[in-house]
Design an enzyme around this catalytic site. Structure first.
Site, mmCIF file in Angstrom:
data_model
loop_
_atom_site.group_PDB
_atom_site.id
_atom_site.type_symbol
_atom_site.label_atom_id
_atom_site.label_comp_id
_atom_site.label_asym_id
_atom_site.label_seq_id
_atom_site.Cartn_x
_atom_site.Cartn_y
_atom_site.Cartn_z
ATOM 1 N N TYR A 112 6.668 -0.877 7.929
ATOM 2 C CA TYR A 112 6.576 -2.350 7.831
ATOM 3 C C TYR A 112 5.890 -2.666 6.504
ATOM 4 C CZ TYR A 112 7.510 -2.999 12.882
ATOM 5 O OH TYR A 112 8.072 -3.046 14.135
ATOM 6 N N GLU B 91 15.293 -0.231 6.995
ATOM 7 C CA GLU B 91 15.538 1.084 7.624
ATOM 8 C C GLU B 91 16.936 1.593 7.245
ATOM 9 O OE1 GLU B 91 14.699 0.344 11.937
ATOM 10 O OE2 GLU B 91 13.935 -1.545 11.117
ATOM 11 N N HIS C 58 10.393 3.754 9.853
ATOM 12 C CA HIS C 58 10.187 2.394 10.341
ATOM 13 C C HIS C 58 8.954 1.744 9.718
ATOM 14 C CE1 HIS C 58 10.726 -0.971 12.922
ATOM 15 N NE2 HIS C 58 11.631 -0.359 13.659
ATOM 16 N N ASN D 48 17.751 2.927 16.065
ATOM 17 C CA ASN D 48 18.444 1.695 16.432
ATOM 18 C C ASN D 48 19.091 1.839 17.806
ATOM 19 O OD1 ASN D 48 19.562 -0.944 16.179
ATOM 20 N ND2 ASN D 48 19.416 -0.706 13.951
ATOM 21 N N ASP E 256 17.268 -9.354 11.853
ATOM 22 C CA ASP E 256 17.216 -8.072 12.546
ATOM 23 C C ASP E 256 18.642 -7.553 12.589
ATOM 24 O OD1 ASP E 256 15.849 -6.874 15.748
ATOM 25 O OD2 ASP E 256 16.507 -5.865 13.914
ATOM 26 N N HIS F 28 15.905 3.661 19.524
ATOM 27 C CA HIS F 28 14.978 4.518 18.773
ATOM 28 C C HIS F 28 14.648 5.834 19.469
ATOM 29 C CE1 HIS F 28 14.784 1.447 15.898
ATOM 30 N NE2 HIS F 28 13.670 0.852 16.220
ATOM 31 N N GLN G 64 18.959 -1.534 8.018
ATOM 32 C CA GLN G 64 18.537 -2.562 8.972
ATOM 33 C C GLN G 64 17.428 -3.355 8.326
ATOM 34 O OE1 GLN G 64 19.937 -2.765 12.095
ATOM 35 N NE2 GLN G 64 18.658 -4.276 13.092
HETATM 36 C C1 GLA Z 1 14.140 -2.165 14.958
HETATM 37 C C2 GLA Z 1 14.979 -3.111 15.797
HETATM 38 C C3 GLA Z 1 14.175 -4.325 16.150
HETATM 39 C C4 GLA Z 1 12.873 -3.928 16.815
HETATM 40 C C5 GLA Z 1 12.125 -2.923 15.943
HETATM 41 C C6 GLA Z 1 10.891 -2.363 16.629
HETATM 42 O O1 GLA Z 1 13.898 -2.730 13.720
HETATM 43 O O2 GLA Z 1 16.148 -3.492 15.103
HETATM 44 O O3 GLA Z 1 14.937 -5.106 17.064
HETATM 45 O O4 GLA Z 1 13.159 -3.304 18.058
HETATM 46 O O5 GLA Z 1 12.945 -1.841 15.640
HETATM 47 O O6 GLA Z 1 10.070 -3.371 17.103
#
Ligand code: GLA
Length: 397
Positions: free
Chosen positions: A207, A341, A205, A104, A275, A130, A314
């Protein structure tokens, strides 16, 4: 004749797996080389229910996770690429990666530790994101050692980040262990030691789209986040320092709610959708881990429950996804997956000692520890009466 036999065997094995009688297994596969010529391997882990996880040495990355639906149909529910070059591309989105040293954001890439100011890369507008650019943890090749225990097997990744790498102080010995259990849970255990005071916040991370990676949206997924509060952000997604109630905002996921129900109320904000870091409610007495979130795809019945020992999570709703081509010809459309996350709060290095803000400093002789469990199960079709009853019960809890 041989081809016929092979097809028959494959069909037989898929029936066996879907019937929940697969054989637990772990094996390594070559996955090509990085642009610097480093060999990359993938470890494929299967449990006795036929659930499969694939993890890659580059970035200690989760590249595949196949989970059953309510009819025992197995689908891959995480984003990834078919080759290393996809992960090295500019649209890699950190898909499935282990992120660090500090996941983050850190405001302006600056923090002060023991009176000394450090300047990290500002790779996300004015801020650090990150772990930085060239040698952030998602980009390096980790060492890997596989293991098998009764009822579970997995891979332990290790990486030693030299003092000063990406501007961070201290030589950091980091590890992340992926364990797939026969109860269809994927446990991630992070640990780290340092020879000088430093900061740290590792996470994964991945998805997720529980209808299957490549499905067009997650708006129909329902989500529950066990958090009464969150950390509001400014125009560059840096927390203002406030810890605010979710009540009365589109971030109130205390009751199970469809992700698409209120997301457009946030589209015009700096976050461009979901986000945000949620401040998790403390775990109940006797619990080893906090239940952080429940994500469900009602159509397939797949359910992901996230447990952790971290204070924050997150929830990122894929606002930066732009149709990038992923594995097996999949297209990853805008808001077609979400990340959960587990972490300390964004920009914690600049809030040390502030009430309600977690420690993110690691000193020599201390151990950084972080556990996250992604537990997969299925939810039977819910009648309207049962849904109303559940909603009423959640209201009380
Ligand atoms: C995290 C951030 C987002 C974005 C993703 C990667 O989740 O909070 O804003 O940057 O990483 O794309």
């Amino acid at each position: 004749m041989i081809r016929f036999f092979a097809c028959g065997l494959a069909a037989f094995l898929s029936v066996v797996a879907s019937a929940g009688f697969a054989r637990a297994d772990i094996h390594a596969l070559d996955f090509g080389k990085t642009k610097n010529g480093e060999d990359v391997k993938i470890y494929e882990i299967t449990n006795e229910n036929g659930m499969k996880v694939r993890v890659m040495t580059r970035g200690a990355t989760l590249v595949g996770l196949e989970a059953p639906d309510r009819n025992r149909r197995i689908s891959d529910v995480v984003f990834g690429f078919d080759n290393v070059q996809g992960y090295e591309s500019k649209d890699n989105g950190y898909f499935g990666a282990t992120v660090g040293r500090y996941a983050n954001r850190i405001a302006k890439g600056k923090f002060t530790l023991d009176g000394k100011e450090y300047q990290l890369a500002t790779n996300d507008g004015p801020n650090h994101l990150h772990g930085g650019d060239g040698r952030s943890f998602d980009k390096v090749v980790w060492k890997a050692r596989r293991f098998e225990n009764p009822g579970e097997c997995g891979v332990k990744f290790t990486y030693t980040s030299p003092d000063g790498e990406e501007g961070y102080p201290g030589t950091l010995e980091a590890s992340v262990t992926y364990t797939l259990t026969d109860k269809n849970a994927l446990r991630l255990e992070y640990s780290a030691k340092t020879d000088k005071p430093t900061i740290i916040n590792l996470t994964n991370h991945a998805y997720f789209n529980l209808a299957g990676a490549g499905s067009p949206t997650i708006n129909d997924h329902t989500l529950r986040i066990f958090a009464d509060k969150y950390t509001p952000v400014d125009a560059t997604l840096i927390p203002t320092g406030e810890i605010a109630p979710v009540e009365g905002t589109p971030l109130d996921f205390r009751k199970t709610t469809a992700i698409g129900q209120r997301v457009d109320q946030l589209t015009a904000t700096s976050a461009k959708g979901y986000d945000h870091n949620f401040v998790l409610n403390p775990k109940k007495r006797g619990e080893e881990l906090t239940k952080a979130a429940e994500l469900v795809d009602p159509a397939s019945g797949r359910k992901l429950t996230v447990y952790t020992d971290q204070p924050g999570i997150q929830f990122y709703g894929g606002n930066f996804l732009n149709g990038v081509k992923g594995k097996n010809g999949q297209t990853y459309a805008y808001r077609s997956a979400c990340c959960l996350e587990t972490q300390v709060f964004p920009d914690s290095p600049n809030h040390q000692g502030q009430e309600g803000w977690p420690n993110c400093v690691l000193r020599p002789g201390e151990s950084y520890k972080h556990t996250c469990v992604y537990a997969f199960s299925v939810k039977e079709k819910e009648t309207k009466r049962a849904a109303d009853k559940k909603s009423a019960k959640e209201k009380k809890s």
